[in-house]
Scaffold this motif. Structure first.
Motif, PDB file in Angstrom:
ATOM      1  N   LEU A 176      -6.808  -1.405   0.943  1.00  0.00           N
ATOM      2  CA  LEU A 176      -6.888  -2.011   2.270  1.00  0.00           C
ATOM      3  C   LEU A 176      -8.322  -2.235   2.745  1.00  0.00           C
ATOM      4  O   LEU A 176      -8.561  -3.035   3.644  1.00  0.00           O
TER       5      LEU A 176
ATOM      6  N   TYR B  32       0.872  -1.172   0.000  1.00  0.00           N
ATOM      7  CA  TYR B  32       0.000   0.000   0.000  1.00  0.00           C
ATOM      8  C   TYR B  32       0.909   1.223   0.000  1.00  0.00           C
ATOM      9  O   TYR B  32       1.889   1.273   0.765  1.00  0.00           O
TER      10      TYR B  32
ATOM     11  N   GLU C 211      -2.481  -2.496  -3.193  1.00  0.00           N
ATOM     12  CA  GLU C 211      -3.661  -3.076  -2.572  1.00  0.00           C
ATOM     13  C   GLU C 211      -4.613  -1.986  -2.069  1.00  0.00           C
ATOM     14  O   GLU C 211      -4.181  -0.913  -1.661  1.00  0.00           O
TER      15      GLU C 211
ATOM     16  N   LEU D 164      -4.177 -11.058  -2.365  1.00  0.00           N
ATOM     17  CA  LEU D 164      -3.717 -10.864  -0.989  1.00  0.00           C
ATOM     18  C   LEU D 164      -4.311 -11.914  -0.065  1.00  0.00           C
ATOM     19  O   LEU D 164      -3.611 -12.485   0.784  1.00  0.00           O
TER      20      LEU D 164
ATOM     21  N   LYS E 170      -9.771  -5.960   0.113  1.00  0.00           N
ATOM     22  CA  LYS E 170      -8.564  -6.748  -0.127  1.00  0.00           C
ATOM     23  C   LYS E 170      -8.737  -7.640  -1.358  1.00  0.00           C
ATOM     24  O   LYS E 170      -9.776  -8.257  -1.553  1.00  0.00           O
ATOM     25  N   SER E 171      -7.688  -7.693  -2.146  1.00  0.00           N
ATOM     26  CA  SER E 171      -7.751  -8.437  -3.398  1.00  0.00           C
ATOM     27  C   SER E 171      -7.726  -9.940  -3.151  1.00  0.00           C
ATOM     28  O   SER E 171      -7.220 -10.402  -2.118  1.00  0.00           O
TER      29      SER E 171
ATOM     30  N   LYS F 260      -4.075 -11.439   6.468  1.00  0.00           N
ATOM     31  CA  LYS F 260      -4.734 -10.625   5.436  1.00  0.00           C
ATOM     32  C   LYS F 260      -4.201  -9.188   5.409  1.00  0.00           C
ATOM     33  O   LYS F 260      -4.950  -8.233   5.204  1.00  0.00           O
ATOM     34  N   LYS F 261      -2.902  -9.047   5.639  1.00  0.00           N
ATOM     35  CA  LYS F 261      -2.286  -7.727   5.691  1.00  0.00           C
ATOM     36  C   LYS F 261      -1.135  -7.629   4.704  1.00  0.00           C
ATOM     37  O   LYS F 261      -0.581  -8.633   4.245  1.00  0.00           O
TER      38      LYS F 261
END
Length: 218
Positions: free
Chosen positions: A38, A11, A36, A45, A41-42, A53-54
Motif C-alpha cells: 500500500l 492487501y 499489494e 494497481l 502501489k504497483s 488507486k486503492k
C-alpha cells in the motif's frame, strides 16, 4: 473458470479485500491473488484503478472493477451458483441497505473508537454501539442475515466482529457482547465457524500485531 481470467488485487490485512475473498470462495471461483504494497502501489494497481488507486480491485477478463460492495454484486451477477443476494426484489433491497449501513455507519464509528482519545473516543464508542445495535435488528428471527445460510450482508459485514475483537484486545473497549447484543454476538461466532470463512482469515497473531502497530500511529 480459468484462474488467469480472474485476478484480485488486495492487501492481506484489508477487510475490504477479505470480503471479496469470501465471496469468491463461496462461489467456488478460482482466481489469482496479487498482494499489494500500500505504500508503493504497483503499476498494475495504478493501471486498473487510476482514479482511487486503492484496493481491492477485481479484474475479470482484463476488465477491472473497484469498491468492495460493487465487486460483491458483480460476482453475484456473473457467477450464479450459491447466490449472495435474495431473489425477492424487496429482500434484495433490504440486503443492500444493511450492507451499506454497515459500511457507511458502523465502520466509521468503529474506526473512530479505535483511533480517537478521550471525549472523542467516548462519543465514537457510544455511536459505534448504537449503530451496531441497529445492525443487529436485521438479524431478528434469523441465524444469519441471509437466513439459514450466509449471504450478501454476512459477507459484507462479517469482518466487523473481527475488528471489534481487535479493539477490545488493544484498547480494552468491548463493543459487541452476548448481554447487550446477543443476536450480533451469536451471528459473529457462527459466521467465523464456517470453514470457508476461516480459510480466508489472516493469521490472528499477525493481524493483532498489525493492528497494534496501526494504533500506535494515531
Amino acid at each position: 473458470m480459468a484462474e488467469d481470467s480472474v485476478k484480485l488485487l488486495g492487501y492481506w490485512a484489508s477487510p475490504y479485500s477479505l470480503k471479496v475473498k469470501w465471496a469468491l470462495k463461496l462461489k467456488g471461483i478460482q482466481y489469482q491473488y496479487v498482494e499489494e504494497d500500500l505504500k508503493n502501489k504497483s503499476p498494475m494497481l495504478l493501471q486498473y484503478n487510476p482514479v482511487y488507486k486503492k484496493i481491492p480491485v477485481l479484474v475479470h477478463d482484463d476488465k477491472p472493477l473497484a469498491e468492495s460492495l460493487i465487486i460483491l454484486e458483480y460476482i453475484d451477477e456473473v457467477w450464479k451458483q450459491n447466490p449472495l443476494l435474495p431473489i425477492d426484489p424487496h429482500e434484495r433491497a433490504k440486503a443492500r441497505f444493511w450492507a451499506k449501513f454497515a459500511d457507511d455507519k458502523c465502520v466509521p464509528a468503529l474506526v473512530a473508537a479505535f483511533s480517537k482519545k478521550g471525549e472523542e473516543q467516548e462519543r465514537a464508542v457510544k455511536e459505534a454501539r448504537e449503530n451496531l445495535k441497529i445492525l443487529e435488528s436485521g438479524l431478528e428471527g434469523k441465524r444469519f442475515f441471509g437466513g439459514e445460510t450466509i449471504g450478501f450482508v454476512d459477507i459484507a459485514a462479517g469482518w466487523i466482529g473481527c475488528w471489534a475483537q481487535m479493539t477490545e484486545e488493544i484498547i480494552g473497549i468491548k463493543l459487541i457482547d452476548a448481554e447487550t447484543m446477543p443476536l450480533l454476538d451469536s451471528w459473529f461466532q457462527d459466521f467465523l465457524e464456517i470453514p470457508l470463512i476461516k480459510e480466508c482469515m489472516p493469521p490472528q497473531d499477525k493481524l493483532l500485531e498489525h493492528c497494534k502497530e496501526s494504533h500506535k500511529k494515531f
